[in-house]
Design an enzyme around this catalytic site. Structure first.
Site, PDB file in Angstrom:
ATOM      1  N   GLY A  40     -31.569  44.180  -9.652  1.00  0.00           N
ATOM      2  CA  GLY A  40     -32.212  43.465  -8.540  1.00  0.00           C
ATOM      3  C   GLY A  40     -31.194  43.083  -7.483  1.00  0.00           C
ATOM      4  N   THR A 212     -34.750  60.924  -8.407  1.00  0.00           N
ATOM      5  CA  THR A 212     -33.339  61.220  -8.158  1.00  0.00           C
ATOM      6  C   THR A 212     -32.800  62.043  -9.315  1.00  0.00           C
ATOM      7  OG1 THR A 212     -32.526  59.191  -9.186  1.00  0.00           O
ATOM      8  CG2 THR A 212     -33.024  59.089  -6.821  1.00  0.00           C
ATOM      9  N   ASP A 216     -27.877  66.938  -8.229  1.00  0.00           N
ATOM     10  CA  ASP A 216     -28.932  67.851  -7.754  1.00  0.00           C
ATOM     11  C   ASP A 216     -29.753  67.236  -6.628  1.00  0.00           C
ATOM     12  OD1 ASP A 216     -28.208  69.884  -9.447  1.00  0.00           O
ATOM     13  OD2 ASP A 216     -29.544  69.228 -11.058  1.00  0.00           O
ATOM     14  N   ASP A 239     -17.097  56.827 -10.521  1.00  0.00           N
ATOM     15  CA  ASP A 239     -17.862  55.814 -11.257  1.00  0.00           C
ATOM     16  C   ASP A 239     -19.262  55.783 -10.633  1.00  0.00           C
ATOM     17  OD1 ASP A 239     -18.971  53.593 -12.416  1.00  0.00           O
ATOM     18  OD2 ASP A 239     -17.429  52.175 -11.751  1.00  0.00           O
ATOM     19  N   GLY A 244     -28.014  54.798  -8.324  1.00  0.00           N
ATOM     20  CA  GLY A 244     -29.462  54.734  -8.161  1.00  0.00           C
ATOM     21  C   GLY A 244     -29.892  53.506  -7.367  1.00  0.00           C
ATOM     22  N   ASP A 245     -29.232  52.371  -7.594  1.00  0.00           N
ATOM     23  CA  ASP A 245     -29.582  51.150  -6.856  1.00  0.00           C
ATOM     24  C   ASP A 245     -29.199  51.275  -5.376  1.00  0.00           C
ATOM     25  OD1 ASP A 245     -30.527  49.989  -9.172  1.00  0.00           O
ATOM     26  OD2 ASP A 245     -28.605  49.056  -9.656  1.00  0.00           O
ATOM     27  N   THR A 277     -20.933  55.214  -2.863  1.00  0.00           N
ATOM     28  CA  THR A 277     -20.844  54.363  -4.067  1.00  0.00           C
ATOM     29  C   THR A 277     -20.192  55.097  -5.238  1.00  0.00           C
ATOM     30  OG1 THR A 277     -22.727  52.998  -3.424  1.00  0.00           O
ATOM     31  CG2 THR A 277     -22.256  53.131  -5.775  1.00  0.00           C
TER      32      THR A 277
HETATM   33  P1  ATP Z   1     -26.981  55.192 -12.007  1.00  0.00           P
HETATM   34  O1  ATP Z   1     -27.736  54.847 -13.269  1.00  0.00           O
HETATM   35  O2  ATP Z   1     -25.668  55.855 -12.237  1.00  0.00           O
HETATM   36  O3  ATP Z   1     -26.961  54.103 -11.006  1.00  0.00           O
HETATM   37  P2  ATP Z   1     -29.268  56.855 -11.597  1.00  0.00           P
HETATM   38  O4  ATP Z   1     -29.283  57.598 -12.890  1.00  0.00           O
HETATM   39  O5  ATP Z   1     -30.279  55.770 -11.403  1.00  0.00           O
HETATM   40  O6  ATP Z   1     -27.827  56.348 -11.265  1.00  0.00           O
HETATM   41  P3  ATP Z   1     -28.923  59.327 -10.138  1.00  0.00           P
HETATM   42  O7  ATP Z   1     -30.062  60.264 -10.023  1.00  0.00           O
HETATM   43  O8  ATP Z   1     -27.816  59.678 -11.069  1.00  0.00           O
HETATM   44  O9  ATP Z   1     -29.505  57.876 -10.382  1.00  0.00           O
HETATM   45  O10 ATP Z   1     -28.246  59.143  -8.687  1.00  0.00           O
HETATM   46  C1  ATP Z   1     -28.975  58.629  -7.584  1.00  0.00           C
HETATM   47  C2  ATP Z   1     -28.544  59.370  -6.334  1.00  0.00           C
HETATM   48  O11 ATP Z   1     -27.155  59.111  -6.111  1.00  0.00           O
HETATM   49  C3  ATP Z   1     -28.688  60.888  -6.399  1.00  0.00           C
HETATM   50  O12 ATP Z   1     -29.981  61.321  -6.020  1.00  0.00           O
HETATM   51  C4  ATP Z   1     -27.601  61.349  -5.421  1.00  0.00           C
HETATM   52  O13 ATP Z   1     -28.081  61.308  -4.088  1.00  0.00           O
HETATM   53  C5  ATP Z   1     -26.518  60.264  -5.595  1.00  0.00           C
HETATM   54  N1  ATP Z   1     -25.485  60.708  -6.548  1.00  0.00           N
HETATM   55  C6  ATP Z   1     -25.419  60.457  -7.874  1.00  0.00           C
HETATM   56  N2  ATP Z   1     -24.331  61.051  -8.438  1.00  0.00           N
HETATM   57  C7  ATP Z   1     -23.700  61.692  -7.432  1.00  0.00           C
HETATM   58  C8  ATP Z   1     -22.507  62.491  -7.340  1.00  0.00           C
HETATM   59  N3  ATP Z   1     -21.752  62.760  -8.417  1.00  0.00           N
HETATM   60  N4  ATP Z   1     -22.150  62.965  -6.124  1.00  0.00           N
HETATM   61  C9  ATP Z   1     -22.881  62.703  -5.016  1.00  0.00           C
HETATM   62  N5  ATP Z   1     -24.019  61.958  -5.027  1.00  0.00           N
HETATM   63  C10 ATP Z   1     -24.421  61.464  -6.212  1.00  0.00           C
END
Ligand code: ATP
Length: 299
Positions: A40, A212, A216, A239, A244-245, A277
């Protein structure tokens, strides 16, 4: 438009490890960072830094972690409504990160689950039709459902991130306008990924679904409308905590500042923000700054 974020506040203790531990195995680690976190709070910080007027409703215990959370939140451009609860432990997350940027996270939710409903409803009484209500899976099920219904009753646009996974999510979908899911959440909650997952959630009432998929990229599906894929922005990931946030906060801020629902531009802005990030260590300290978000949103 404003955003009301009702969710958790936590301290993230990040430990670097060579690989994630197998069950029953003890491994060595090194403290990499101690930072303000909590889904949050993370989403609210990114929205506020993006220039959207953001109200954060959350709860802590009354201990050393609570003091740290308050000090760090005071540095952000947020309107804070944080309940301090006696006899409750402030929430924290243990984040394990590997050299290739993978992570595993354990989060406590004692304070989040004790968030007083009256405090959250009092904050929502200030909301106007069209304001965003942003929630995640850390609060109790009844509290989450009551608040989503209250937001809907005020004409708010509700955005939900179903994480961490909870059994009560199934009954929330009819009250959610926008859902953000990563791949594992999509598989668990919709039984698939991509267009099929989006259709399953549209059928349950969700108007816009964002999926997300790490490197990809991300997809935006609008009920009865377009299905858009936006590639990830190339980054040297060290890192991924908070990716995602950052994505969700930036996408919502970008859309709200332009007065509407999510579009391709909001998803592109979110991809650029989350690429920043993942290239930095930590949680709050890794998020894009106000200047960085202003530059991204100008594009
Ligand atoms: P986390 O739990 O690590 O916060 P998540 O699993 O909720 O992330 P992800 O789908 O892994 O979400 O990542 C969210 C977005 O962040 C992706 O759609 C992408 O745009 C960006 N992102 C994540 N990893 C990378 C990366 N290695 N390089 C560039 N962009 C990334």
């Amino acid at each position: 438009m404003r955003a009301f974020v009702i969710g958790n506040a936590a301290i993230d203790e990040t430990i670097s490890v060579d690989g994630l531990p197998e069950p029953g195995v003890s491994i060595l680690g090194r403290i990499a960072s101690r930072d303000l976190g909590g889904k949050g709070t993370n989403q609210a910080v990114v929205m506020a830094r993006g220039g959207l007027e953001t109200i954060l409703v959350s709860a802590t215990g009354d201990d050393f972690r609570s003091a740290t959370i308050r000090e760090q939140l005071a540095e952000e451009p947020l309107d804070l409504r944080i309940s301090r609860l006696a006899g409750i432990s402030t929430d924290f997350s243990m984040v394990l990160t590997t050299p290739d940027g993978e992570n595993s996270i354990v989060t406590t939710t004692e304070a989040a689950e004790a968030l007083p409903l009256e405090a959250a409803l009092a904050a929502l009484s200030e909301a106007s039709s069209g304001d965003f209500l942003v929630m995640q899976g850390n609060l109790g099920g009844e509290t989450t459902e009551t608040l989503l219904k209250a937001g809907r009753a005020r004409g708010m646009v509700t955005a939900f991130n179903p994480s961490p996974l909870r059994p009560y999510f199934e009954r929330l979908w009819p009250f959610i306008d926008i859902a953000f899911l990563n791949e594992s959440e999509s598989l668990s909650l919709a039984g698939s990924t991509g267009g099929k997952a989006a259709e399953a959630l549209h059928a349950k009432g969700v108007r816009q679904v964002v999926l997300t998929a790490g490197t990809d990229g991300a997809m935006l599906s609008t009920k009865g409308g377009d299905f858009i894929h936006v590639p990830a922005v190339k980054a040297k990931a060290i890192d991924t905590t908070g990716a995602g946030d950052t994505f969700m906060g930036a996408a919502l801020a970008s859309a709200a500042l332009r007065g509407g629902m999510l579009d391709q531009r909001a998803i592109s802005h979110a991809s650029a923000a989350s690429a920043l990030t993942v290239a930095r260590r930590g949680t709050r300290r890794a998020f894009p700054s106000r200047d960085e978000l202003a530059a991204i949103f100008a594009g």
